[in-house]
Design an enzyme around this catalytic site. Structure first.
Site, short mmCIF file in Angstrom:
data_model
loop_
_atom_site.label_atom_id
_atom_site.label_comp_id
_atom_site.label_asym_id
_atom_site.label_seq_id
_atom_site.Cartn_x
_atom_site.Cartn_y
_atom_site.Cartn_z
N PHE A 151 0.81 -1.22 0.00
CA PHE A 151 0.00 0.00 0.00
C PHE A 151 0.84 1.27 0.00
O PHE A 151 0.36 2.34 -0.36
CB PHE A 151 -0.95 0.02 1.21
CG PHE A 151 -0.28 0.42 2.50
CD1 PHE A 151 -0.14 1.77 2.83
CD2 PHE A 151 0.23 -0.53 3.38
CE1 PHE A 151 0.50 2.15 4.00
CE2 PHE A 151 0.86 -0.16 4.54
CZ PHE A 151 1.00 1.19 4.85
N LYS A 175 -1.37 -6.90 -9.42
CA LYS A 175 -2.34 -6.97 -8.32
C LYS A 175 -1.86 -5.97 -7.27
O LYS A 175 -1.04 -6.29 -6.42
CB LYS A 175 -2.38 -8.41 -7.77
CG LYS A 175 -3.68 -8.83 -7.10
CD LYS A 175 -4.07 -8.00 -5.91
CE LYS A 175 -3.17 -8.21 -4.72
NZ LYS A 175 -3.42 -7.19 -3.64
N GLU A 178 -4.94 -3.82 -2.14
CA GLU A 178 -6.39 -3.59 -2.13
C GLU A 178 -6.73 -2.33 -1.32
O GLU A 178 -7.85 -1.85 -1.36
CB GLU A 178 -7.14 -4.81 -1.57
CG GLU A 178 -6.89 -5.15 -0.10
CD GLU A 178 -5.60 -5.96 0.14
OE1 GLU A 178 -4.64 -5.82 -0.65
OE2 GLU A 178 -5.56 -6.69 1.15
N SER A 228 5.15 -7.15 3.15
CA SER A 228 5.66 -7.50 4.49
C SER A 228 6.37 -8.85 4.48
O SER A 228 6.17 -9.67 3.57
CB SER A 228 4.50 -7.53 5.47
OG SER A 228 3.58 -8.52 5.06
N CYS A 283 9.40 1.60 3.31
CA CYS A 283 10.30 0.47 3.57
C CYS A 283 11.70 0.98 3.91
O CYS A 283 12.47 0.28 4.53
CB CYS A 283 10.36 -0.45 2.37
SG CYS A 283 11.03 0.36 0.92
N GLU A 383 8.67 -4.33 13.04
CA GLU A 383 8.60 -3.27 12.03
C GLU A 383 7.30 -2.51 12.33
O GLU A 383 6.21 -2.96 11.99
CB GLU A 383 8.55 -3.84 10.60
CG GLU A 383 8.53 -2.74 9.57
CD GLU A 383 8.37 -3.23 8.13
OE1 GLU A 383 7.82 -4.31 7.91
OE2 GLU A 383 8.80 -2.48 7.23
P1 NAD Z 1 1.38 -6.67 2.86
O1 NAD Z 1 2.37 -7.77 2.91
O2 NAD Z 1 0.25 -6.68 3.82
O3 NAD Z 1 0.69 -6.62 1.39
C1 NAD Z 1 1.47 -6.68 0.23
C2 NAD Z 1 0.67 -7.37 -0.86
O4 NAD Z 1 0.42 -8.72 -0.47
C3 NAD Z 1 -0.69 -6.73 -1.11
O5 NAD Z 1 -0.92 -6.69 -2.50
C4 NAD Z 1 -1.66 -7.65 -0.39
O6 NAD Z 1 -2.92 -7.72 -1.02
C5 NAD Z 1 -0.97 -9.01 -0.48
N1 NAD Z 1 -1.26 -9.87 0.66
C6 NAD Z 1 -1.56 -9.48 1.94
N2 NAD Z 1 -1.72 -10.56 2.73
C7 NAD Z 1 -1.52 -11.65 1.94
C8 NAD Z 1 -1.53 -13.05 2.20
N3 NAD Z 1 -1.79 -13.54 3.40
N4 NAD Z 1 -1.27 -13.89 1.17
C9 NAD Z 1 -1.00 -13.41 -0.06
N5 NAD Z 1 -0.98 -12.08 -0.36
C10 NAD Z 1 -1.23 -11.21 0.63
O7 NAD Z 1 2.20 -5.31 2.93
P2 NAD Z 1 1.63 -3.83 3.09
O8 NAD Z 1 1.13 -3.65 4.47
O9 NAD Z 1 0.74 -3.50 1.95
O10 NAD Z 1 2.97 -2.99 2.88
C11 NAD Z 1 3.87 -2.71 3.92
C12 NAD Z 1 5.02 -3.69 3.94
O11 NAD Z 1 5.69 -3.67 2.68
C13 NAD Z 1 6.09 -3.33 4.96
O12 NAD Z 1 6.50 -4.51 5.60
C14 NAD Z 1 7.20 -2.72 4.13
O13 NAD Z 1 8.49 -2.82 4.69
C15 NAD Z 1 7.10 -3.53 2.89
N6 NAD Z 1 7.71 -2.85 1.78
C16 NAD Z 1 8.95 -3.26 1.40
C17 NAD Z 1 9.61 -2.62 0.36
C18 NAD Z 1 10.98 -3.05 -0.04
O14 NAD Z 1 11.52 -2.50 -0.99
N7 NAD Z 1 11.57 -4.02 0.63
C19 NAD Z 1 8.98 -1.56 -0.31
C20 NAD Z 1 7.71 -1.15 0.10
C21 NAD Z 1 7.09 -1.82 1.15
#
Ligand code: NAD
Length: 499
Positions: A151, A175, A178, A228, A283, A383
């Site tokens: 997000f 994708k 959401e 994440s 991140c 985090e």
């Molecule tokens: P998230 O893991 O909740 O969601 C990321 C994606 O995974 C979304 O599209 C979501 O719909 C999907 N998703 C969520 N739960 C899922 C599941 N159980 N099974 C399959 N798919 C699932 O992450 P977020 O809260 O949207 O974003 C924040 C996280 O992203 C933080 O941990 C941040 O550090 C990380 N991030 C990392 C970088 C990097 O370059 N390393 C960059 C941006 C964000």
């Protein structure tokens, strides 16, 4: 009246079927509902993947220079639309408008990089590997690639992926998160307006069900993920088990190390932006400040003063330096972390819970600062992804580096010092993917590859830059020899041509 966020399949924005479950989106700054997004399952994902599969042969066979021309036009359209995109990001995510503008610019830079694909995709040749035999390696696109994004960067992170994939001749199913799905649809609409053929870029929405269906789809060859750590591990494992190419960028706990000889005003300014910018939802956000030697007492006083003056507000408010968190649930989570920090006896130097906006509608939490944080405390380990900074003390640079290296994450880090020797030691020894020297957030640049190390990344090839081109292409090595006499073959061809 809620806006219905459409899917984008085969060149058309279309509503999801009525039976598909929906999520209501609330504006982070006010808590007001503004849209609903469909949470797709396997059927919609299959339609998108099939559209991408159908589009692949034609797009793969489109000369790379023509593919690049579409991206040149796309770049112009993105620039013309950049203010609208920034406002959309700021509304849906909550980050400040200048921050959102920066995000759009970083995304456009990846398109600019991908415009160089005629050069980037070049292979290698060795003539006469044996007498009369030549070998060359060529890079070919994979097919349908999938992108699953978080997000916190609704425009930039999707654009780490699809411009490079598409320029290399792949087709794509995105994708997006959401929680911020509208920007991705707009990116796809603009790509179509720039001349991208139908089916080359598709967008589906949803959570786990959509992600799993995308990974499992037999037509999908490669998966790029950013999000994440638990989900990154899941995506990496699930795609890897099916023999798919996968890169999964994951969570972070970034440390910024302050030496006593630093330039103080620049250091504090840097920490404010890196720790509290985008409400800590980056991140690359700095979450832990490590004060070396006697830097600690000066540091904590200066940080408390500066953080207390930060202007918190709606992202579009003039002068706002920090906006709200993404959802009510995330706000509750961040407040829970602050309460645990207090229970664990860290010193609360600035309490964001007391900020007037924290009590108002919207997902605001004021800047929060803890001193005396120990590595075993939960605020050090988690985090938090919110405006909560922890200050840890270290006696020496050696100790600070050991602390950074002992952390399971290795996304970004920075050192503030005026000592070249200290900086050189830090750069050399620190086990982190992105390092800043007197630069608080070593931001991703399109023409370099970007990723963390350790638990911040699962895979081999990082995003964009040369790694990105390699990720989205497969090497084919051709060894060739030709029989007969080139002279007489040439003469024969000439005779045929003259008839
Ligand atoms: P998230 O893991 O909740 O969601 C990321 C994606 O995974 C979304 O599209 C979501 O719909 C999907 N998703 C969520 N739960 C899922 C599941 N159980 N099974 C399959 N798919 C699932 O992450 P977020 O809260 O949207 O974003 C924040 C996280 O992203 C933080 O941990 C941040 O550090 C990380 N991030 C990392 C970088 C990097 O370059 N390393 C960059 C941006 C964000």
């Amino acid at each position: 009246m809620l806006e219905h966020v459409p899917l984008f399949i085969n060149g058309r924005a279309e509503p999801a079927p009525a039976a598909v479950e929906r999520l209501v989106l609330e504006e982070p700054a006010s808590g007001e509902p503004y849209a609903e997004v469909p949470l797709c399952a396997a059927d919609e994902v299959d339609r998108a993947a099939q559209a991408a599969q159908r589009a692949f042969p034609g797009w793969r066979d489109t000369p790379v220079i023509e593919r690049a021309r579409v991206l040149f036009r796309y770049r112009q359209m993105l620039e013309s639309e950049s203010e609208e995109l920034a406002r959309l990001i700021s509304h849906d995510h909550g980050k400040t408008l200048p921050d959102a503008r920066g995000e759009v610019l970083r995304g456009i830079e990846v398109v600019e990089f991908a415009c160089g694909m005629p050069t980037l995709i070049q292979g290698a040749t060795v003539q006469d590997v044996a007498r009369g035999i030549d070998t060359r390696s060529i890079r070919q696109p994979l097919g349908v690639c999938a992108g699953i994004t978080p997000f916190n960067f609704p425009v930039m992170v999707p654009m780490w992926m699809f411009p490079v994939a598409i320029a290399a001749g792949n087709t794509f199913v995105l994708k997006p998160s959401e929680r911020v799905p509208r920007a991705a649809v707009r990116l796809a609409e603009l790509a179509k307006e720039a001349g991208l053929p139908d089916g080359v870029l598709n967008v589906v929405h949803g959570g786990k069900a959509a992600v799993d269906a995308l990974i499992d789809h037999p037509g999908v060859r490669a998966v790029s993920f950013v999000g994440s750590e638990p989900v990154a591990r899941h995506v990496y494992r699930r795609a890897g088990e099916q023999g798919k190419r996968v890169q999964a960028l994951s969570g972070a706990k970034n440390h910024l190390v302050v030496m006593p000889d630093c330039t103080w005003d620049k250091t504090i300014e840097g920490i404010m932006g890196a720790g509290y910018g985008s409400a800590g939802e980056r991140c690359m956000a700095v979450s832990v400040v490590v004060a070396v030697g006697d830097a600690g007492d000066v540091l904590i006083g200066k940080l408390r003063d500066a953080a207390g003056k930060l202007k918190v507000g709606r992202g579009t408010d003039p002068g706002a330096e920090m906006g709200p968190l993404i959802t009510r649930q995330h706000k509750e989570r961040v407040l829970g972390h602050i309460a645990r920090g207090v229970d664990e006896k860290a010193t609360l130097a600035l309490d964001g819970r007391a900020h007037p906006l924290t009590a108002r509608p919207g997902n605001f939490v004021g800047p929060t600062l803890f001193d005396g944080v120990q590595p075993q405390m939960s605020i050090y380990q988690a985090e938090i992804f919110g405006p909560v900074l922890s200050v840890v003390r270290a006696a020496t640079l050696e100790e600070a580096i050991a602390l950074v290296n002992g952390n399971p994450y290795g996304n970004g880090t920075a050192l503030f010092t005026n000592s070249g020797a200290a900086a050189r030691k830090f750069e050399n020894e620190v086990q982190v993917g992105m390092v800043g020297l007197n630069v608080p957030v070593p931001v991703p640049l399109a023409f370099f590859s970007f990723s963390g190390w350790k638990n911040s990344f699962f895979g081999d090839l990082h995003v964009h830059g040369r790694d990105g081109v390699q990720f989205y292409t497969e090497t084919k090595t051709v060894t060739a020899r030709w029989f007969g006499d080139g002279e007489s073959a040439g003469a024969r061809n000439m005779t045929i041509a003259l008839r």
